[in-house]
Scaffold this motif. Structure first.
Motif, PDB file in Angstrom:
ATOM      1  N   ILE A 116       1.997   6.660  -7.068  1.00 21.46           N
ATOM      2  CA  ILE A 116       0.772   7.732  -7.239  1.00 21.46           C
ATOM      3  C   ILE A 116       1.459   9.127  -7.198  1.00 21.46           C
ATOM      4  CG2 ILE A 116      -1.386   8.703  -6.644  1.00 21.46           C
ATOM      5  CD1 ILE A 116      -2.200   5.601  -6.229  1.00 21.46           C
ATOM      6  N   GLY A 120       1.297   4.123  -3.090  1.00 23.89           N
ATOM      7  CA  GLY A 120       0.902   5.465  -2.661  1.00 23.89           C
ATOM      8  C   GLY A 120       2.120   6.287  -3.310  1.00 23.89           C
ATOM      9  N   LEU A 127       0.893  -1.434  -0.032  1.00 21.06           N
ATOM     10  CA  LEU A 127       0.140   0.144   0.018  1.00 21.06           C
ATOM     11  C   LEU A 127       0.984   1.319   0.039  1.00 21.06           C
ATOM     12  CD1 LEU A 127      -3.075  -0.700   2.425  1.00 21.06           C
ATOM     13  CD2 LEU A 127      -3.057  -0.530   0.108  1.00 21.06           C
ATOM     14  N   GLY A 128       1.922   1.299   0.839  1.00 18.93           N
ATOM     15  CA  GLY A 128       2.899   2.507   0.698  1.00 18.93           C
ATOM     16  C   GLY A 128       3.449   2.721  -0.579  1.00 18.93           C
TER      17      GLY A 128
END
Length: 106
Positions: A39, A36, A32-33
């Motif tokens: 992005i 992110g 998830l990190g």
């Protein structure tokens, strides 16, 4: 037991399952990190590309303006152009030898 009732608390079941598999939880958080950060990196890259494009357009515009100024300068500094302006606007002419006065300082 009534319909929809369970003997276990869902939150405690999830926490117990997470405690049993800490490596999977850490890997999930790392994914998830990383997503992110990808992005954010893509967004930053787009912003920089837009800024570069804007600066390149400004550079092109300034180049055109500079070329026009160079052409205007060359037109204004031509000897004939200046001489014509002096004759027409200031009513000046080249001095003849009769018009010259020699001053000697002792």
């Amino acid at each position: 037991m009534k319909y929809g009732q369970t003997n276990f608390n869902l939150l405690s079941f999830i926490l117990a399952d997470l405690a049993r598999h800490p490596v999977r939880v850490l890997l999930f958080l790392a994914v998830l990190g990383s997503a992110g950060l990808v992005i954010l990196s893509a967004h930053h890259n787009r912003q920089m590309s837009i800024a570069i494009e804007r600066l390149m357009q400004e550079q092109d515009q300034l180049d055109v303006e500079w070329r026009h100024l160079v052409i205007e300068q060359s037109a204004l500094t031509e000897h004939n152009h200046i001489e014509n302006l002096v004759k027409t606007k200031l009513d000046m002419h080249r001095p003849t030898s009769k018009d010259e006065i020699v001053v000697r300082v002792k």
